[in-house]
Design an enzyme around this catalytic site. Structure first.
Site, PDB file in Angstrom:
ATOM      1  N   LYS A  22       0.847  -1.212   0.000  1.00 35.21           N
ATOM      2  CA  LYS A  22       0.000   0.000   0.000  1.00 35.21           C
ATOM      3  C   LYS A  22       0.874   1.251   0.000  1.00 35.21           C
ATOM      4  O   LYS A  22       0.648   2.183  -0.766  1.00 35.21           O
ATOM      5  CB  LYS A  22      -0.901   0.006   1.241  1.00 35.21           C
ATOM      6  CG  LYS A  22      -1.519   1.348   1.551  1.00 35.21           C
ATOM      7  CD  LYS A  22      -2.413   1.307   2.759  1.00 35.21           C
ATOM      8  CE  LYS A  22      -1.724   1.527   4.079  1.00 35.21           C
ATOM      9  NZ  LYS A  22      -1.378   2.927   4.404  1.00 35.21           N
ATOM     10  N   ASN A  23       1.875   1.255   0.874  1.00 33.01           N
ATOM     11  CA  ASN A  23       2.667   2.473   1.035  1.00 33.01           C
ATOM     12  C   ASN A  23       3.598   2.753  -0.141  1.00 33.01           C
ATOM     13  O   ASN A  23       4.123   3.861  -0.262  1.00 33.01           O
ATOM     14  CB  ASN A  23       3.451   2.433   2.354  1.00 33.01           C
ATOM     15  CG  ASN A  23       2.541   2.605   3.552  1.00 33.01           C
ATOM     16  OD1 ASN A  23       1.348   2.870   3.397  1.00 33.01           O
ATOM     17  ND2 ASN A  23       3.087   2.438   4.746  1.00 33.01           N
ATOM     18  N   CYS A 116      -5.076   8.419  10.021  1.00 31.10           N
ATOM     19  CA  CYS A 116      -5.123   7.727  11.315  1.00 31.10           C
ATOM     20  C   CYS A 116      -4.929   8.712  12.467  1.00 31.10           C
ATOM     21  O   CYS A 116      -4.205   9.688  12.339  1.00 31.10           O
ATOM     22  CB  CYS A 116      -4.002   6.703  11.392  1.00 31.10           C
ATOM     23  SG  CYS A 116      -4.342   5.195  10.515  1.00 31.10           S
ATOM     24  N   ARG A 121       1.092  14.474  13.776  1.00 33.80           N
ATOM     25  CA  ARG A 121       1.513  14.264  12.394  1.00 33.80           C
ATOM     26  C   ARG A 121       1.567  15.549  11.561  1.00 33.80           C
ATOM     27  O   ARG A 121       0.787  15.736  10.610  1.00 33.80           O
ATOM     28  CB  ARG A 121       0.611  13.231  11.709  1.00 33.80           C
ATOM     29  CG  ARG A 121       0.547  11.934  12.472  1.00 33.80           C
ATOM     30  CD  ARG A 121      -0.184  10.881  11.710  1.00 33.80           C
ATOM     31  NE  ARG A 121       0.694  10.109  10.872  1.00 33.80           N
ATOM     32  CZ  ARG A 121       0.322   9.070  10.147  1.00 33.80           C
ATOM     33  NH1 ARG A 121      -0.913   8.672  10.147  1.00 33.80           N
ATOM     34  NH2 ARG A 121       1.187   8.414   9.417  1.00 33.80           N
ATOM     35  N   ASP A 308       4.851   0.668  12.244  1.00 38.83           N
ATOM     36  CA  ASP A 308       3.596   0.036  11.844  1.00 38.83           C
ATOM     37  C   ASP A 308       3.457  -1.393  12.377  1.00 38.83           C
ATOM     38  O   ASP A 308       2.368  -1.965  12.349  1.00 38.83           O
ATOM     39  CB  ASP A 308       3.458   0.031  10.310  1.00 38.83           C
ATOM     40  CG  ASP A 308       3.151   1.417   9.769  1.00 38.83           C
ATOM     41  OD1 ASP A 308       2.837   2.315  10.573  1.00 38.83           O
ATOM     42  OD2 ASP A 308       3.236   1.608   8.542  1.00 38.83           O
ATOM     43  N   ARG A 400      -8.297  -0.395   5.414  1.00 34.17           N
ATOM     44  CA  ARG A 400      -7.452   0.597   4.733  1.00 34.17           C
ATOM     45  C   ARG A 400      -6.110  -0.007   4.344  1.00 34.17           C
ATOM     46  O   ARG A 400      -5.426   0.526   3.473  1.00 34.17           O
ATOM     47  CB  ARG A 400      -7.214   1.801   5.643  1.00 34.17           C
ATOM     48  CG  ARG A 400      -8.470   2.591   5.904  1.00 34.17           C
ATOM     49  CD  ARG A 400      -8.184   3.772   6.796  1.00 34.17           C
ATOM     50  NE  ARG A 400      -7.046   4.523   6.293  1.00 34.17           N
ATOM     51  CZ  ARG A 400      -6.354   5.406   6.975  1.00 34.17           C
ATOM     52  NH1 ARG A 400      -6.688   5.663   8.212  1.00 34.17           N
ATOM     53  NH2 ARG A 400      -5.342   6.027   6.443  1.00 34.17           N
TER      54      ARG A 400
HETATM   55  C1  UD1 Z   1       4.546   6.715   6.424  1.00 32.21           C
HETATM   56  C2  UD1 Z   1       3.683   5.507   6.281  1.00 32.21           C
HETATM   57  C3  UD1 Z   1       3.181   5.045   7.637  1.00 32.21           C
HETATM   58  C4  UD1 Z   1       4.353   4.849   8.588  1.00 32.21           C
HETATM   59  C5  UD1 Z   1       5.257   6.059   8.619  1.00 32.21           C
HETATM   60  C6  UD1 Z   1       6.533   5.833   9.410  1.00 32.21           C
HETATM   61  C7  UD1 Z   1       2.690   5.828   4.099  1.00 32.21           C
HETATM   62  C8  UD1 Z   1       1.462   6.102   3.303  1.00 32.21           C
HETATM   63  N1  UD1 Z   1       2.544   5.845   5.426  1.00 32.21           N
HETATM   64  O1  UD1 Z   1       3.739   7.756   6.969  1.00 32.21           O
HETATM   65  O2  UD1 Z   1       2.459   3.834   7.462  1.00 32.21           O
HETATM   66  O3  UD1 Z   1       3.849   4.628   9.891  1.00 32.21           O
HETATM   67  O4  UD1 Z   1       5.648   6.422   7.270  1.00 32.21           O
HETATM   68  O5  UD1 Z   1       7.218   4.739   8.918  1.00 32.21           O
HETATM   69  O6  UD1 Z   1       3.740   5.574   3.546  1.00 32.21           O
HETATM   70  N2  UD1 Z   1       6.774  14.463  10.761  1.00 32.21           N
HETATM   71  C9  UD1 Z   1       6.950  15.784  11.070  1.00 32.21           C
HETATM   72  N3  UD1 Z   1       6.815  16.701  10.071  1.00 32.21           N
HETATM   73  C10 UD1 Z   1       6.532  16.331   8.793  1.00 32.21           C
HETATM   74  C11 UD1 Z   1       6.383  14.981   8.486  1.00 32.21           C
HETATM   75  C12 UD1 Z   1       6.507  14.057   9.502  1.00 32.21           C
HETATM   76  O7  UD1 Z   1       7.194  16.141  12.222  1.00 32.21           O
HETATM   77  O8  UD1 Z   1       6.437  17.227   7.936  1.00 32.21           O
HETATM   78  C13 UD1 Z   1       6.895  13.456  11.845  1.00 32.21           C
HETATM   79  C14 UD1 Z   1       5.587  12.720  12.061  1.00 32.21           C
HETATM   80  O9  UD1 Z   1       4.720  13.443  12.893  1.00 32.21           O
HETATM   81  C15 UD1 Z   1       6.059  11.441  12.683  1.00 32.21           C
HETATM   82  C16 UD1 Z   1       7.386  11.187  11.973  1.00 32.21           C
HETATM   83  O10 UD1 Z   1       7.778  12.448  11.438  1.00 32.21           O
HETATM   84  O11 UD1 Z   1       6.272  11.604  14.051  1.00 32.21           O
HETATM   85  C17 UD1 Z   1       7.319  10.158  10.872  1.00 32.21           C
HETATM   86  O12 UD1 Z   1       6.378  10.546   9.909  1.00 32.21           O
HETATM   87  P1  UD1 Z   1       6.527  10.168   8.368  1.00 32.21           P
HETATM   88  O13 UD1 Z   1       7.745   9.353   8.164  1.00 32.21           O
HETATM   89  O14 UD1 Z   1       6.358  11.404   7.579  1.00 32.21           O
HETATM   90  O15 UD1 Z   1       5.269   9.253   8.172  1.00 32.21           O
HETATM   91  P2  UD1 Z   1       4.261   9.270   6.963  1.00 32.21           P
HETATM   92  O16 UD1 Z   1       4.974   9.529   5.679  1.00 32.21           O
HETATM   93  O17 UD1 Z   1       3.075  10.083   7.313  1.00 32.21           O
END
Ligand code: UD1
Length: 420
Positions: A22-23, A116, A121, A308, A400
């Site tokens: 999915k990701n 979620c 986030r 995850d 999902r």
């Molecule tokens: C992706 C995955 C999700 C997984 C996560 C971490 C997808 C669709 N989802 O989510 O399943 O749990 O990676 O492996 O691929 N953060 C910030 N600022 C930002 C972006 C992120 O502070 O601009 C923080 C987030 O709040 C979190 C951490 O960074 O604490 C990791 O987030 P991120 O790696 O961005 O996760 P996603 O890409 O949302």
């Protein structure tokens, strides 16, 4: 609210094929906005999140046709750069549409994303990176407008190796003028998959899978459609089935896995005493002995243990004699499943970002609710081992991320039905 009803106590055994990731699929689908042409992407899982992404792309003007797990995405006639707010709210990862839309249309409008409920986030890293690439950002009434008549390559250091920000900036870099360097980039396998897809399109990207990714920007006329691409297997889904086998002290073989991607999960399962046999693209797990607790399990960006898998692993450790210590370092507030697991008889204490799990001999069936996708998977897993019947409400969260979860588990001998 939909629910799974599970009668626990059946030891799982058998063989299943793991769905495509999915990701990986989500950013790859978003990236088809970059090339105006027909892309064929295979092994895309049939899931709600994927449907949200294809619905958004259709609303923007793309032609989407689907045949089983094969998606044909034609972005030739895309002419809208505003992502519909209702769909954006349904899925946080729709934020990765910003990069490709900015690249193609020089402007984009999105609303703050949903998804979620696992902590605040934020999206600051996405926005900071795009702004370094020359985008002007305005935030008004919950919308974010970005404009960049000419995106330019930039040297970007991410404060944290965010998966989504890395993907967004990679896609923005494809059509930018000059070289983009992303430092402290996320190294997840899904980033490598996106690089491979973009390079098949004609992009010039190197370094995915390491902490420095370099993108040489190109002109849109250099990009061509990708006629045949298969996404990587879903390592989190594979891990979930392995943990399901372990909690029922069963024996399961998974086909369609990339062993290297699974290693952070396999290492911890081995530590609990599960026996693992691997071939080229399959894994067999046997959990026929008493399992051991884990002194320390920390979630970390790849190649650390994936956040995850934290919830499913907590369910398993709740049934393993001794005390396990689990620390969540990637997301705040990702322990909501602990309370539900306690309803099933688990002994779990939460202290900040650490969970102390004292294994019990038996979990018991209860009525519980999934508040997010992986929490839902954890509750289903716990229910497979619990005595009696468990109802897990919130099956839509689980859908999902897991394709035909109840069918797959049934084929392995579980007693599970889904009710509307
Ligand atoms: C992706 C995955 C999700 C997984 C996560 C971490 C997808 C669709 N989802 O989510 O399943 O749990 O990676 O492996 O691929 N953060 C910030 N600022 C930002 C972006 C992120 O502070 O601009 C923080 C987030 O709040 C979190 C951490 O960074 O604490 C990791 O987030 P991120 O790696 O961005 O996760 P996603 O890409 O949302």
């Amino acid at each position: 609210m939909g629910a799974y009803v599970i009668t626990g106590g059946k030891s799982l055994s058998g063989k299943i094929r793991v769905q495509g990731s999915k990701n990986s699929s989500l950013p790859i689908l978003a990236s088809t906005l970059l090339n105006a042409g027909k892309n064929v992407i295979k092994d895309v899982p049939n899931l709600k999140d994927i449907k949200v992404m294809t619905d958004i792309l259709e609303k923007l003007g793309a032609k989407v046709s689907k045949s089983g797990n094969i998606l044909e995405m034609d972005s030739s006639n895309v002419n809208i750069w505003e992502v519909p707010e209702d769909l954006m709210r349904e899925m946080r990862s729709s934020i990765v549409l910003m990069g490709p839309l900015l690249g193609r249309f020089k402007k984009v409008r999105v609303s703050y994303p949903g998804g979620c409920e696992i902590g605040p986030r934020p999206i600051d890293l996405h926005l900071k990176g795009l702004s370094l690439m020359g985008a002007t950002l305005r935030e008004k009434h919950g919308f974010i407008y970005a404009e960049a008549p000419a995106l330019r390559g930039a040297d970007i250091h991410l404060d944290f190796p965010s998966v989504g920000a890395t993907e967004n900036l990679m896609m923005a870099g494809v059509l930018a003028n000059g070289k983009t360097i992303i430092r402290n980039a996320a190294k997840e396998p899904e980033i490598v998959d996106l690089q491979n897809f973009l390079n098949r399109m004609g992009a010039h990207i190197k370094g995915a899978g390491t902490d420095t990714i370099k993108i040489d920007g190109c002109g849109s006329d250099e990009l061509k459609p990708v006629e045949d691409y298969t996404v990587i297997p879903d390592r989190i889904v594979a891990g979930t089935y392995l943990v399901a086998a372990a909690i029922t002290r069963g024996q399961v073989t998974l086909k369609n896995v990339v062993l290297e991607h699974m290693e952070p999960i396999l290492a911890k399962l081995r530590e609990t005493g599960c026996k693992l046999e691997c071939c080229d693209d399959c894994i067999n797990l046997t959990a026929d002995t008493t399992l051991r607790s884990l002194d320390s399990l920390r979630t970390l960006p790849y190649p650390g243990f994936p956040t995850d898998m934290q919830a499913p692993m907590m369910a398993l450790l709740a049934t393993v004699e001794g005390t396990s210590i689990l620390t969540e370092t990637v997301f705040e507030n990702r322990f909501k499943h602990a309370e539900e697991l306690r309803r099933m008889g688990a002994h779990i204490t939460i202290n900040g970002n650490t969970a102390i799990i004292k294994g019990v001999r038996k979990l018991t069936g209860a009525i519980v609710e999934a508040k997010d996708l992986r929490a839902g998977a954890a509750l289903v897993i716990a229910a497979l081992a619990a005595e009696g019947e468990t109802t897990v409400y919130g099956s839509s969260h689980v859908e999902r991320g897991y394709e035909r979860l109840e069918d797959n588990l049934s084929s392995l001998g579980a007693e599970i039905v889904k009710k509307k």
